[in-house]
Motif scaffolding. Structure first.
Motif, PDB file in Angstrom:
ATOM      1  N   LYS A   1      12.275  24.176  41.556  1.00 37.19           N
ATOM      2  CA  LYS A   1      12.538  24.354  43.099  1.00 37.19           C
ATOM      3  C   LYS A   1      12.708  25.794  43.322  1.00 37.19           C
ATOM      4  O   LYS A   1      12.341  26.510  44.365  1.00 37.19           O
ATOM      5  CB  LYS A   1      14.144  23.882  43.641  1.00 37.19           C
ATOM      6  CG  LYS A   1      13.932  22.398  43.666  1.00 37.19           C
ATOM      7  CD  LYS A   1      15.369  22.105  44.191  1.00 37.19           C
ATOM      8  CE  LYS A   1      15.079  20.533  44.575  1.00 37.19           C
ATOM      9  NZ  LYS A   1      14.683  19.363  43.742  1.00 37.19           N
TER      10      LYS A   1
ATOM     11  N   GLY B   1       9.355  27.212  43.441  1.00 36.31           N
ATOM     12  CA  GLY B   1       8.602  26.849  44.861  1.00 36.31           C
ATOM     13  C   GLY B   1       9.141  27.812  45.885  1.00 36.31           C
ATOM     14  O   GLY B   1       8.192  28.263  46.785  1.00 36.31           O
TER      15      GLY B   1
ATOM     16  N   GLU C   1      15.189  23.390  50.992  1.00 40.26           N
ATOM     17  CA  GLU C   1      15.088  23.780  49.288  1.00 40.26           C
ATOM     18  C   GLU C   1      16.378  24.302  49.066  1.00 40.26           C
ATOM     19  O   GLU C   1      17.034  23.927  47.903  1.00 40.26           O
ATOM     20  CB  GLU C   1      13.820  24.665  49.159  1.00 40.26           C
ATOM     21  CG  GLU C   1      12.743  23.954  49.130  1.00 40.26           C
ATOM     22  CD  GLU C   1      12.580  22.595  48.269  1.00 40.26           C
ATOM     23  OE1 GLU C   1      12.728  22.828  47.061  1.00 40.26           O
ATOM     24  OE2 GLU C   1      12.350  21.602  48.955  1.00 40.26           O
TER      25      GLU C   1
END
Length: 292
Positions: free
Chosen positions: A162, A165, A280
């Motif tokens: 995560k 990203g 996120e």
């Protein structure tokens, strides 16, 4: 090593004529909270149990279930209360005399009176029992730690993915800024020409306006700090140990930077990226709540 706060452990220990079964399960909790269910006769071990578990885990709500069996069949003895039996007999005779009843008191009658006969636990050797209980307790705790570590590694892997990203998203925002500025400059110039109907516009005035506008929506500081927080979180994950609270604090700082970026965004693409970033970060914060 990163450890989850959820897990399960079970251990059984049989030594001589004593058998202990210890089961424990844990879920998320901000602090170290232990609930112990065990036979009342073992209640004096509660403090030692808590201290032992503290060596294996620092956070989480831990429920501990302890089963104890004495296989010797001699853990209790029969106790006869002679004084109480004498009082019962005295009162029976007074009743017979008072109401003119037949005095037919028998031994079996007295024996059925409450507390004349009772079961009494024999004195137990605390050190001997603790030695057996402790082995079962540590076995269950070690099993739980192993389960926590295994889940912790899965959490770490997911969080790293995560975070990677997020770096890409922050980079997109950084790359988007010059494009936004050029688009604004062209739009501003066309608007001024339209209003003034004059093609001879001083480029310096346009440039000044663009600079002023850029100052308002510039997110360089926020993106740099956000990338720094991402790197810091990765480093903390690699160090491991009891880092749950620290990771939560870093996530709060990341969310603060993402909020500022979103408030400054003036085009749809940047806004969408900032919203994705916040999404996120929220997922990361949820995952962090599982880390010890």
């Amino acid at each position: 090593m990163i450890k989850s706060m959820t897990g399960f452990g079970r251990s059984e220990n049989l030594q001589g004529e004593m058998k202990f079964i210890v089961e424990m399960k844990a879920v998320n909790h901000r602090y170290f909270d232990v609930s112990i269910k065990m036979p009342k006769k073992l209640a004096f071990f509660e403090s030692a149990i808590r201290s032992t578990l503290k060596n294996y885990m620092q956070r989480g709500k831990i429920d501990v279930f302890i089963t104890y069996e004495d296989l010797s069949q001699s853990s209790a003895s029969l106790k006869y209360n002679e004084n109480l039996a004498s009082e019962y007999l005295q009162y029976y005779r007074q009743m017979a005399e008072k109401f003119g009843l037949e005095d037919d008191i028998k031994v079996s009658t007295l024996g059925r009176c409450p507390e004349v006969f009772s079961m009494e636990d024999q004195t137990i050797d605390e050190k001997e029992i603790w030695a057996v209980l402790e082995k079962a307790l540590t076995g269950a705790a070690e099993q739980m730690v192993a389960a926590r570590e295994k889940e912790g590694q899965a959490l770490k892997k997911d969080l790293i993915e995560k975070l990677d990203g997020m770096v890409l998203q922050v980079t997109k925002i950084q790359e988007r800024f010059p494009v936004m500025m050029e688009a604004y400059r062209v739009k501003l110039e066309e608007k001024v020409k339209e209003l003034l109907a004059d093609t001879q516009i001083e480029e310096s005035r346009i440039a000044t306006e663009v600079v002023l506008y850029a100052d308002k929506i510039c997110t360089d500081e926020e993106t740099v700090r956000l990338k720094s927080h991402i790197d810091h979180m990765k480093e903390t994950l690699e160090k491991g140990d009891n880092v749950g609270r620290k990771l939560d604090f870093i996530a709060q700082e990341m969310n603060r930077e993402a909020n500022t970026i979103l408030s400054k965004a003036n085009d749809l693409e940047t806004t969408n990226i900032a919203i994705d970033l916040k999404t996120e970060i929220e997922k990361i914060r949820e995952q962090i709540q599982n880390i010890e």
